[in-house]
Scaffold this motif. Structure first.
Motif, PDB file in Angstrom:
ATOM      1  N   SER A  63       0.977  -1.104  -0.053  1.00 25.98           N
ATOM      2  CA  SER A  63      -0.040   0.022  -0.155  1.00 25.98           C
ATOM      3  C   SER A  63       1.026   1.162   0.193  1.00 25.98           C
ATOM      4  CB  SER A  63      -0.744   0.057   1.186  1.00 25.98           C
ATOM      5  OG  SER A  63      -0.148   0.290   2.354  1.00 25.98           O
TER       6      SER A  63
ATOM      7  N   SER B   1      -5.656  11.676  -5.801  1.00 27.33           N
ATOM      8  CA  SER B   1      -6.139  10.866  -4.750  1.00 27.33           C
ATOM      9  C   SER B   1      -5.476   9.379  -4.731  1.00 27.33           C
ATOM     10  CB  SER B   1      -7.746  10.818  -4.655  1.00 27.33           C
ATOM     11  OG  SER B   1      -8.128   9.884  -5.842  1.00 27.33           O
ATOM     12  N   SER B   2      -5.743   8.600  -3.564  1.00 32.01           N
ATOM     13  CA  SER B   2      -4.998   7.180  -3.734  1.00 32.01           C
ATOM     14  C   SER B   2      -6.070   6.262  -3.287  1.00 32.01           C
ATOM     15  CB  SER B   2      -3.660   7.316  -2.920  1.00 32.01           C
ATOM     16  OG  SER B   2      -4.317   7.385  -1.632  1.00 32.01           O
ATOM     17  N   SER B   3      -5.856   5.018  -3.654  1.00 31.36           N
ATOM     18  CA  SER B   3      -6.612   3.950  -3.406  1.00 31.36           C
ATOM     19  C   SER B   3      -5.988   3.093  -2.189  1.00 31.36           C
ATOM     20  CB  SER B   3      -6.954   2.985  -4.509  1.00 31.36           C
ATOM     21  OG  SER B   3      -5.886   2.658  -5.296  1.00 31.36           O
ATOM     22  N   SER B   4      -6.659   2.011  -1.656  1.00 33.35           N
ATOM     23  CA  SER B   4      -6.140   1.455  -0.868  1.00 33.35           C
ATOM     24  C   SER B   4      -4.794   0.597  -1.071  1.00 33.35           C
ATOM     25  CB  SER B   4      -6.936   0.292  -0.042  1.00 33.35           C
ATOM     26  OG  SER B   4      -7.233  -0.566  -1.029  1.00 33.35           O
ATOM     27  N   ASN B   5      -4.390   0.402  -2.321  1.00 33.50           N
ATOM     28  CA  ASN B   5      -3.318  -0.403  -2.904  1.00 33.50           C
ATOM     29  C   ASN B   5      -2.251   0.779  -3.434  1.00 33.50           C
ATOM     30  OD1 ASN B   5      -4.579   0.518  -5.370  1.00 33.50           O
ATOM     31  ND2 ASN B   5      -5.125  -1.410  -5.738  1.00 33.50           N
TER      32      ASN B   5
ATOM     33  N   GLU C 249     -12.833  16.325  -1.514  1.00 37.24           N
ATOM     34  CA  GLU C 249     -12.928  14.861  -1.567  1.00 37.24           C
ATOM     35  C   GLU C 249     -11.780  14.324  -0.875  1.00 37.24           C
ATOM     36  OE1 GLU C 249     -12.882  13.773  -5.584  1.00 37.24           O
ATOM     37  OE2 GLU C 249     -15.172  14.705  -5.874  1.00 37.24           O
TER      38      GLU C 249
ATOM     39  N   ASN D 255       1.292   2.505  -9.687  1.00 43.65           N
ATOM     40  CA  ASN D 255       0.273   2.377 -11.158  1.00 43.65           C
ATOM     41  C   ASN D 255       0.960   1.625 -11.947  1.00 43.65           C
ATOM     42  OD1 ASN D 255      -0.797   4.442  -9.467  1.00 43.65           O
ATOM     43  ND2 ASN D 255      -1.794   5.088 -11.246  1.00 43.65           N
TER      44      ASN D 255
ATOM     45  N   HIS E 284      -1.976   2.596  -5.969  1.00 46.46           N
ATOM     46  CA  HIS E 284      -2.530   3.312  -7.049  1.00 46.46           C
ATOM     47  C   HIS E 284      -2.745   4.712  -6.748  1.00 46.46           C
ATOM     48  CE1 HIS E 284      -2.323  -0.420  -9.232  1.00 46.46           C
ATOM     49  NE2 HIS E 284      -2.872   0.209 -10.364  1.00 46.46           N
TER      50      HIS E 284
ATOM     51  N   ARG F 118      -4.606   8.224  -8.392  1.00 48.88           N
ATOM     52  CA  ARG F 118      -5.286   8.674  -9.353  1.00 48.88           C
ATOM     53  C   ARG F 118      -5.264  10.182  -9.553  1.00 48.88           C
ATOM     54  NH1 ARG F 118      -8.787   5.002  -6.477  1.00 48.88           N
ATOM     55  NH2 ARG F 118      -9.919   6.837  -5.719  1.00 48.88           N
TER      56      ARG F 118
END
Length: 385
Positions: A2, A106-110, A84, A57, A112, A114
């Motif tokens: 992560s 922004s970021s995701s839980s893994n 957000e 990514n 990645h 965005r």
């Protein structure tokens, strides 16, 4: 893995068209290189706690060339979060019809990251915007709240231009605030200095958020450092420091510990120059002669590099986090020279640290070709090239 597994997460701009930002493209057909190697857009990188550098990514761009061509430079807005919960980032499009665009990060839980547009592309106010930086300024609108300011240097085909944009928060649109055109060049080099070329902007740090903000623009075309002051919504030019003729100032950074000192990269002579801001009037002055970042015996006349301005093609220069060292990159030689700041302390002076010069400590290869930009981590452990 992560994003929490990384000590730092960063963004890297690039050129998505071939033959870009090479001053020898017209006269020599460009510095020899694999012209098929071009970027795909802005990518995200991570530095883990062991210092390993990895692509996030899976190496795919978070801002593609279809969204924004030649996204060569970007700035992450200081202390600005979107509604957000993401971070605001602004990116230039280094083309003749200069543009820039804000994005929400922004970021995701893994692992990645965005990015999505936070507004439509805007005109940069000039041609070939090659540098963008930002600052939060309190009282710019005449009130006590902070305003985000963007400073965009447009290198320019016929004239260098500094454009300034403002926004109260990232959710509201940016608006143009000021535009400064720098006019003719020094003409010391008739191929590259017929007109001014605004190359980069540096912001002088201050401990008081309510005091005037000083910004300095390195003008490669006119051999000058142009100084501005920002206070109560007004931006005005306050002075110019003449650099050596034909030296081509490219970048400037104020010392993080001794903010009256700054280092200037001189692209066209392959040197760095120590300057200071005087305490009694705030004007800039040079401290001694510039120092070469190249070995004295390089290049030899039979080397290909000697065809390109005798091998002199400096790029970025910056300070270490503790303010004791300077790191300066040389293209063609593909190295970084490390200098130690020599100084003495005079107790009864306002600027107690008196610089005495720079001393070469080491010169190291960059392990890659054409080092263009340097970035130092705030812990001082990592230098990204």
């Amino acid at each position: 893995m992560s994003l929490n597994d990384y000590k730092y997460v960063g963004l890297v701009g690039c050129y998505t068209k071939e033959g870009q930002a090479d001053p020898f493209e017209g006269s020599h057909g460009g510095v020899p290189h694999d012209r098929s190697l071009i970027g795909e857009g802005v990518i995200a990188i991570g530095v883990d706690y062991d210092g390993r550098l990895v692509y996030l990514n899976d190496g795919a761009p978070i801002i593609t060339a279809k969204e924004l061509q030649n996204p060569s430079y970007l700035t992450i807005l200081e202390n600005v979060e979107t509604v957000e919960g993401g971070v605001g980032v602004c990116v230039v499009s280094e083309l003749e019809k200069g543009m820039w665009q804000p994005f929400k990060l922004s970021s995701s839980s893994n692992d990645h990251v965005r990015a999505k547009p936070a507004g439509a592309p805007m005109k940069s106010g000039g041609e070939y915007p090659c540098h963008i930086t930002s600052a939060r300024v309190v009282g710019f609108d005449g009130e006590s709240r902070a305003t985000s300011l963007l400073f965009i240097c447009n290198y320019g085909e016929d004239e260098g231009v500094l454009s300034i944009f403002s926004s109260q928060d990232f959710e509201s649109a940016f608006k143009p605030e000021a535009k400064f055109m720098f006019g003719d060049g020094s003409k010391a080099d008739l191929n590259r200095q017929q007109c001014s070329h605004a190359h980069s902007t540096s912001i002088a740090s201050t401990c008081d958020p309510y005091s005037p903000v000083d910004i300095c623009v390195a003008d490669l075309g006119s051999d000058a450092i142009v100084q501005f002051s920002i206070k109560s919504g007004r931006v005005r030019e306050t002075g110019r420091l003449a650099a050596p003729q034909g030296s081509g100032p490219r970048s400037l950074m104020f010392n993080p510990k001794h903010n009256h000192l700054a280092i200037v990269s001189l692209e066209m002579t392959g040197e760095v120059w120590l300057i200071r801001k005087r305490s009694h009037d705030g004007c800039l002055e040079g401290l001694g002669s510039p120092v070469s970042i190249l070995p004295s015996d390089w290049p030899s006349p039979d080397m290909t590099e000697s065809q390109f301005n005798l091998g002199r093609w400096a790029s970025d220069a910056l300070w270490s986090e503790d303010g004791k060292y300077v790191y300066a990159a040389a293209r063609l030689h593909d190295s970084i020279s490390v200098f130690e700041l020599k100084y003495r302390v005079e107790k009864y002076r306002d600027d107690a640290v008196v610089a005495e010069g720079l001393e070469l400590v080491q010169r190291i290869p960059t392990q890659g070709r054409t080092p263009r930009c340097l970035c130092m981590s705030d812990c001082g452990q990592f230098l990204l090239v």
